[in-house]
Design a protein around this motif. Structure first.
Motif, PDB file in Angstrom:
ATOM      1  N   THR A 178       0.830  -1.209   0.000  1.00  0.00           N
ATOM      2  CA  THR A 178       0.000   0.000   0.000  1.00  0.00           C
ATOM      3  C   THR A 178       0.864   1.260   0.000  1.00  0.00           C
ATOM      4  OG1 THR A 178      -1.811  -1.110   1.166  1.00  0.00           O
ATOM      5  CG2 THR A 178      -1.739   1.302   1.284  1.00  0.00           C
ATOM      6  N   LYS A 185      -2.974   3.742  11.014  1.00  0.00           N
ATOM      7  CA  LYS A 185      -3.444   2.886   9.925  1.00  0.00           C
ATOM      8  C   LYS A 185      -4.924   2.547  10.160  1.00  0.00           C
ATOM      9  CE  LYS A 185      -0.080  -0.171  10.550  1.00  0.00           C
ATOM     10  NZ  LYS A 185       0.844  -1.318  10.373  1.00  0.00           N
ATOM     11  N   VAL A 238      -3.988   4.043   6.348  1.00  0.00           N
ATOM     12  CA  VAL A 238      -3.490   5.349   5.962  1.00  0.00           C
ATOM     13  C   VAL A 238      -4.458   6.035   5.008  1.00  0.00           C
ATOM     14  CG1 VAL A 238      -1.634   6.557   4.763  1.00  0.00           C
ATOM     15  CG2 VAL A 238      -1.105   4.643   6.266  1.00  0.00           C
ATOM     16  N   ASP A 239      -4.781   7.297   5.291  1.00  0.00           N
ATOM     17  CA  ASP A 239      -5.592   8.109   4.391  1.00  0.00           C
ATOM     18  C   ASP A 239      -4.689   8.602   3.260  1.00  0.00           C
ATOM     19  OD1 ASP A 239      -6.401  11.109   3.651  1.00  0.00           O
ATOM     20  OD2 ASP A 239      -8.222   9.994   4.149  1.00  0.00           O
ATOM     21  N   ALA A 240      -5.031   8.259   2.008  1.00  0.00           N
ATOM     22  CA  ALA A 240      -4.154   8.536   0.864  1.00  0.00           C
ATOM     23  C   ALA A 240      -3.866  10.015   0.694  1.00  0.00           C
ATOM     24  CB  ALA A 240      -4.773   7.973  -0.413  1.00  0.00           C
ATOM     25  N   GLU A 241      -4.891  10.857   0.816  1.00  0.00           N
ATOM     26  CA  GLU A 241      -4.692  12.295   0.620  1.00  0.00           C
ATOM     27  C   GLU A 241      -3.825  12.890   1.714  1.00  0.00           C
ATOM     28  OE1 GLU A 241      -7.338  16.386   0.046  1.00  0.00           O
ATOM     29  OE2 GLU A 241      -8.317  14.421   0.027  1.00  0.00           O
ATOM     30  N   LEU A 242      -4.097  12.510   2.955  1.00  0.00           N
ATOM     31  CA  LEU A 242      -3.302  12.997   4.078  1.00  0.00           C
ATOM     32  C   LEU A 242      -1.848  12.527   3.944  1.00  0.00           C
ATOM     33  CD1 LEU A 242      -2.946  14.297   6.886  1.00  0.00           C
ATOM     34  CD2 LEU A 242      -3.660  12.118   7.886  1.00  0.00           C
TER      35      LEU A 242
END
Length: 432
Positions: free
Chosen positions: A16, A103, A105-109
């Motif tokens: 990821t 976790k 994990v937020d992709a944008e953050l």
């Protein structure tokens, strides 16, 4: 290229993060399946950014972070954990992690944070610009921060002592330097003089300066340094005594049963010190063959320098003095390349710098004869050092002449000292 290490025992979690980092240019990604593997990798290579899971087998993220920070102080470690609790966060941050992400994990953050991390890393790697505000006379490439102690009473001097020596600072010869400055400071306070101590630093050096306003006679300072801190790298001007100290980059990693086994070669590199006695034969065995040609070339330099000193004695002038400096400079250049003799090279370079400041009106007959004699003695000692360390290799300690040579450099300067200085001796200055 920024080197990134992902440390996680879960294959999917590593995948990821890899996918998220694919969108970011200038990043090279490596992986480790647990903390022990991560530490082993950090022994062999440097990483700029590490994403560290906490709960892992063999070695958890807490222990791995602690050990990696001892190996790579400037590495940025970001904790990653499914545990969103303050205790785990505080522990990771106290061990050296610089941020804490939960976790999944937020992709944008994650993308936003990573771009900020990379900007900070780029700033860390960027050389500090030269500014007119740099105080130390050694190097203008220092961090913009500095630490200043304004000393007007003994309590403030004690605060200076505690700041530097109460706790680990990982600076070589720090105790000797602080003790010397403390002793000079006590004398200044007893003579009702306030003063300032300033510290500047770069990535691998610390510069500590005592601004004494010319209150202590320079020959007293030099003799006390020779007696109590002979290996010091210092520059002394009329109003300031400046020290250059090296950061200790050795690892203090302890090998435990569950910890990483550091290779013998890595231990040798990390534990290297110049303080241990080293016989000439052992030293030559570990000295690059390419250096030996330069050492052989010092014999002809010795002859040329001997002639230059005699020419100066017969006809003292700025020109003949500079010829001496040019010859000694070749010695200094060779010593600079021999890391084990950095202090000796620094002493000779300081002597050269002093000789270049002399003016012809200082070349009185008595002083010229004394200067020539002392320079010839110094040259003789250098020839003896070269012979016993590099040719016959009979020296039991390659540093056997260091103190004598350092003393000679100091005494040469003493010929031209102003005898009207305030302090007549060093008996009033206390050291312990």
């Amino acid at each position: 290229m920024v080197k990134v290490l992902i440390v996680d025992d879960n294959d999917n979690n590593r995948l990821t993060l890899n996918l998220l980092l694919e969108d970011i240019a200038g990043v090279e990604v490596c992986e480790a399946e647990d903390g022990q593997v991560a530490v082993e990798m950090c022994v062999r290579q440097n990483f700029d950014l590490i994403f560290m899971d906490i709960m892992m087998p063999n070695m958890d993220g807490f222990e791995a972070t602690k050990l990696i920070k001892q190996l790579q102080k400037n590495c940025m470690i970001i904790a990653l954990s499914a545990l969103d609790d303050q205790t785990s966060k505080n522990k990771m941050l106290s061990l050296g992690a610089e941020d804490y992400l939960t976790k999944p994990v937020d992709a944008e953050l994650f993308n936003t944070r990573v771009r900020h991390y990379l900007r900070i890393i780029a700033l860390r790697n960027k050389e500090t610009s030269t500014t007119s505000q740099v105080l130390n006379p050694f190097d203008a490439k220092v961090y913009s921060r500095s630490t200043t102690f304004r000393i007007d009473k003994e309590e403030a001097l004690g605060e200076f002592w505690d700041y530097w020596l109460k706790g680990e600072k990982n600076i070589i010869d720090l105790s000797d330097c602080v003790r010397l400055i403390y002793g000079f400071g006590l004398w200044l306070l007893k003579n009702e003089q306030s003063f300032t101590i300033v510290m500047e630093e770069s990535s691998d050096k610390v510069y500590m300066m005592l601004l004494h306003q010319g209150a202590i006679k320079s020959i007293v300072i030099k003799n006390l340094l020779l007696k109590h801190f002979a290996q010091a790298k210092y520059i002394l001007s009329k109003e300031m005594l400046s020290f250059q100290l090296d950061m200790d980059i050795k690892s203090s990693v302890e090998v435990k049963k569950e910890s990483v086994e550091v290779s013998a070669e890595a231990k040798k590199i990390l534990a290297k010190t110049h303080d241990n006695a080293l016989c000439a034969t052992e030293y030559i065995e570990n000295t690059a063959i390419s250096f030996m040609g330069k050492i052989d070339g010092l014999e002809s330099i010795n002859d040329e320098t001997d002639k230059a000193i005699l020419d100066f004695e017969r006809s003292p002038s700025k020109r003949t003095a500079l010829i001496i400096c040019d010859n000694f400079q070749e010695y200094a250049d060779v010593l600079e390349e021999l890391v084990d003799f950095a202090h000796l090279g620094f002493a000779i370079q300081t002597l050269i710098n002093f000789l270049t400041t002399l003016t012809e009106d200082q070349f009185e007959d008595t002083k010229v004869k004394k200067l020539s004699s002392m320079l010839l003695n110094l040259l003789h000692d250098l020839a003896s050092w070269r012979e016993n360390v590099f040719i016959t290799q009979v020296a039991r300690d390659v540093h056997y002449l260091d103190a004598s040579l350092l003393s000679s450099c100091i005494q040469v300067e003493a010929i031209f000292e102003d005898k009207s200085a305030d302090v007549s001796g060093d008996d009033e200055i206390e050291f312990f």
